[in-house]
Design an enzyme around this catalytic site. Structure first.
Site, PDB file in Angstrom:
ATOM      1  N   TYR A 177      -5.109  -1.897   4.407  1.00 32.66           N
ATOM      2  CA  TYR A 177      -4.843  -1.999   2.963  1.00 32.66           C
ATOM      3  C   TYR A 177      -4.098  -3.309   2.679  1.00 32.66           C
ATOM      4  O   TYR A 177      -4.503  -4.100   1.815  1.00 32.66           O
ATOM      5  CB  TYR A 177      -4.020  -0.801   2.462  1.00 32.66           C
ATOM      6  CG  TYR A 177      -3.646  -0.953   1.003  1.00 32.66           C
ATOM      7  CD1 TYR A 177      -4.627  -0.964   0.018  1.00 32.66           C
ATOM      8  CD2 TYR A 177      -2.314  -1.138   0.608  1.00 32.66           C
ATOM      9  CE1 TYR A 177      -4.287  -1.148  -1.323  1.00 32.66           C
ATOM     10  CE2 TYR A 177      -1.978  -1.309  -0.725  1.00 32.66           C
ATOM     11  CZ  TYR A 177      -2.967  -1.315  -1.683  1.00 32.66           C
ATOM     12  OH  TYR A 177      -2.653  -1.501  -3.007  1.00 32.66           O
ATOM     13  N   SER A 222      -1.048  -6.795  -4.427  1.00 34.42           N
ATOM     14  CA  SER A 222       0.034  -5.840  -4.125  1.00 34.42           C
ATOM     15  C   SER A 222       1.074  -6.570  -3.298  1.00 34.42           C
ATOM     16  O   SER A 222       0.748  -7.542  -2.592  1.00 34.42           O
ATOM     17  CB  SER A 222      -0.534  -4.670  -3.316  1.00 34.42           C
ATOM     18  OG  SER A 222       0.520  -3.905  -2.757  1.00 34.42           O
TER      19      SER A 222
HETATM   20  N1  LIG Z   1      -0.015   2.429  -7.631  1.00 32.53           N
HETATM   21  C1  LIG Z   1       0.589   1.539  -6.860  1.00 32.53           C
HETATM   22  O1  LIG Z   1       1.690   1.801  -6.308  1.00 32.53           O
HETATM   23  C2  LIG Z   1      -0.016   0.172  -6.659  1.00 32.53           C
HETATM   24  C3  LIG Z   1       0.833  -0.849  -6.202  1.00 32.53           C
HETATM   25  C4  LIG Z   1       0.298  -2.126  -6.029  1.00 32.53           C
HETATM   26  C5  LIG Z   1      -1.032  -2.358  -6.270  1.00 32.53           C
HETATM   27  N2  LIG Z   1      -1.851  -1.340  -6.681  1.00 32.53           N
HETATM   28  C6  LIG Z   1      -3.255  -1.661  -6.922  1.00 32.53           C
HETATM   29  O2  LIG Z   1      -3.514  -1.457  -8.300  1.00 32.53           O
HETATM   30  C7  LIG Z   1      -4.883  -1.127  -8.490  1.00 32.53           C
HETATM   31  C8  LIG Z   1      -4.999   0.132  -9.341  1.00 32.53           C
HETATM   32  O3  LIG Z   1      -4.329   1.173  -8.678  1.00 32.53           O
HETATM   33  P1  LIG Z   1      -3.863   2.519  -9.396  1.00 32.53           P
HETATM   34  O4  LIG Z   1      -2.510   2.827  -8.875  1.00 32.53           O
HETATM   35  O5  LIG Z   1      -4.104   2.441 -10.845  1.00 32.53           O
HETATM   36  O6  LIG Z   1      -4.883   3.558  -8.682  1.00 32.53           O
HETATM   37  P2  LIG Z   1      -5.790   4.754  -9.274  1.00 32.53           P
HETATM   38  O7  LIG Z   1      -5.047   5.499 -10.317  1.00 32.53           O
HETATM   39  O8  LIG Z   1      -6.272   5.493  -8.069  1.00 32.53           O
HETATM   40  O9  LIG Z   1      -7.009   3.977  -9.968  1.00 32.53           O
HETATM   41  C9  LIG Z   1      -7.957   3.282  -9.181  1.00 32.53           C
HETATM   42  C10 LIG Z   1      -9.154   2.941 -10.026  1.00 32.53           C
HETATM   43  O10 LIG Z   1     -10.114   2.235  -9.217  1.00 32.53           O
HETATM   44  C11 LIG Z   1     -11.400   2.789  -9.441  1.00 32.53           C
HETATM   45  N3  LIG Z   1     -12.257   2.633  -8.271  1.00 32.53           N
HETATM   46  C12 LIG Z   1     -11.989   2.991  -6.992  1.00 32.53           C
HETATM   47  N4  LIG Z   1     -13.062   2.758  -6.214  1.00 32.53           N
HETATM   48  C13 LIG Z   1     -14.031   2.248  -7.024  1.00 32.53           C
HETATM   49  C14 LIG Z   1     -15.375   1.829  -6.816  1.00 32.53           C
HETATM   50  N5  LIG Z   1     -15.971   1.897  -5.592  1.00 32.53           N
HETATM   51  N6  LIG Z   1     -16.087   1.368  -7.873  1.00 32.53           N
HETATM   52  C15 LIG Z   1     -15.528   1.322  -9.104  1.00 32.53           C
HETATM   53  N7  LIG Z   1     -14.264   1.695  -9.367  1.00 32.53           N
HETATM   54  C16 LIG Z   1     -13.523   2.164  -8.331  1.00 32.53           C
HETATM   55  C17 LIG Z   1     -11.127   4.265  -9.767  1.00 32.53           C
HETATM   56  O11 LIG Z   1     -12.161   4.800 -10.584  1.00 32.53           O
HETATM   57  P3  LIG Z   1     -13.319   5.818 -10.103  1.00 32.53           P
HETATM   58  O12 LIG Z   1     -12.708   6.709  -9.056  1.00 32.53           O
HETATM   59  O13 LIG Z   1     -13.690   6.532 -11.371  1.00 32.53           O
HETATM   60  O14 LIG Z   1     -14.398   4.935  -9.595  1.00 32.53           O
HETATM   61  C18 LIG Z   1      -9.848   4.168 -10.594  1.00 32.53           C
HETATM   62  O15 LIG Z   1     -10.169   3.943 -11.946  1.00 32.53           O
HETATM   63  C19 LIG Z   1      -5.490  -0.998  -7.102  1.00 32.53           C
HETATM   64  O16 LIG Z   1      -6.155  -2.197  -6.767  1.00 32.53           O
HETATM   65  C20 LIG Z   1      -4.272  -0.798  -6.212  1.00 32.53           C
HETATM   66  O17 LIG Z   1      -4.503  -1.242  -4.906  1.00 32.53           O
HETATM   67  C21 LIG Z   1      -1.360  -0.071  -6.895  1.00 32.53           C
END
Ligand SMILES: NC(=O)c1ccc[n+]([C@@H]2O[C@H](COP(=O)([O-])OP(=O)(O)OC[C@H]3O[C@@H](n4cnc5c(N)ncnc54)[C@H](OP(=O)(O)O)[C@@H]3O)[C@@H](O)[C@H]2O)c1
Length: 251
Positions: free
Chosen positions: A147, A134
């Site tokens: 984070y 990120s």
């Molecule tokens: N959205 C943003 O603005 C943004 C920006 C930069 C980076 N990111 C990064 O991008 C990645 C994906 O984010 P997103 O925005 O797609 O978030 P999201 O929609 O909340 O998806 C997160 C995913 O991670 C899984 N997860 C969480 N804890 C877990 C665990 N203990 N074991 C297995 N799976 C787990 C969740 O599945 P379950 O709940 O089903 O386990 C879900 O599928 C993350 O690493 C986040 O930090 C996001």
């Protein structure tokens, strides 16, 4: 055809990445905790998708899930470490340590463990690792405390992996997005406060999960002799601000 393991496949980026990969002809193992979401994806994507239910924070569970992969799904060419979360936006002095612990367990320990388990196979296959970092791993912001620190870990871990993997042909990239809407990220961060989560993206024209998925395809389809070390991306609407200076009235 390459077999690709995507963590965090049940929502957001991970779900879009699985869809785009299968549409592009890859075989995809999608891992997450919510099995019913993975089963929905299986119904949509068919035989090219294998749902793998696991909690990344539980080493024994990850071990068991990987060991139980059918033989024709066990040789993994690409690992996409996408699962991760932010919890809370409180100042460090007001934050709940349980939130910090969960972020470290997931974003640092979970990601490290599955990488460690799969590295020998990835070396055999001259494979690829794509970590989802990120911009928070580079630029600090109030409330980003642990984070951002977990994502700084992911960035340095990715670069250090490159150092260790020299000569193996294994490629490593840290993809570092800025503001992205259309995922559960802020809903999770604000612990189910949908209104607060949605407000954050209003009028921002933010990056969407499909944009991330297309970038992943681009990374995978780079020629074998090209390694993108880090790729930082922001929506055009997001930029940088001046560093604030706090004026102390009493001095
Ligand atoms: N959205 C943003 O603005 C943004 C920006 C930069 C980076 N990111 C990064 O991008 C990645 C994906 O984010 P997103 O925005 O797609 O978030 P999201 O929609 O909340 O998806 C997160 C995913 O991670 C899984 N997860 C969480 N804890 C877990 C665990 N203990 N074991 C297995 N799976 C787990 C969740 O599945 P379950 O709940 O089903 O386990 C879900 O599928 C993350 O690493 C986040 O930090 C996001």
């Amino acid at each position: 055809m390459k077999t690709i393991l995507v963590t965090g496949a049940s929502a957001g980026f991970g779900r879009a990445i699985c869809q785009e990969l299968v549409q592009s002809g890859y075989r995809v193992i999608g891992a997450a905790r919510r099995q019913e979401k993975l089963e929905d994806l299986k119904k949509e994507l068919g035989e090219s998708f294998y749902p793998l239910s696991l909690d990344l924070t539980n080493k024994a569970e990850v071990d068991k899930a990987l060991a139980q992969l059918p033989e024709n799904w066990s040789m993994i060419d690409v690992l996409i470490n996408n699962a991760g979360l932010a919890l809370g936006l409180d100042k460090a002095q007001e934050a709940d340590f349980n939130d910090w612990e969960t972020m470290i367990m997931t974003n640092v320990l979970g990601l490290s463990f599955i990488t460690n388990q799969l590295l020998p196979k990835l070396v055999l296959k001259r494979g690829q690792i794509i970590n989802i970092g990120s911009i928070a791993g580079t630029y600090p912001y109030p409330g980003g405390n642990v984070y951002g620190a977990t994502k700084a870990f992911v960035k340095q871990f990715s670069l250090n992996l490159r150092a260790d993997l020299a000569g193996t042909g294994v490629r490593v990239t840290n993809l570092e997005p800025g503001l992205c809407g259309g995922t559960e990220f802020s809903f999770v961060r604000f612990k189910g406060d949908k209104e607060r989560a949605e407000k954050l993206y209003e009028g921002t024209n933010s990056i969407q999960p499909e944009d991330i998925a297309k970038t992943i395809i681009w990374l995978i389809q780079q020629p074998q002799h090209i390694n993108i070390n880090r790729l930082e991306m922001m929506p055009t609407s997001q930029s940088f601000g001046a560093l604030p200076v706090h004026i102390q009235e009493d001095k």
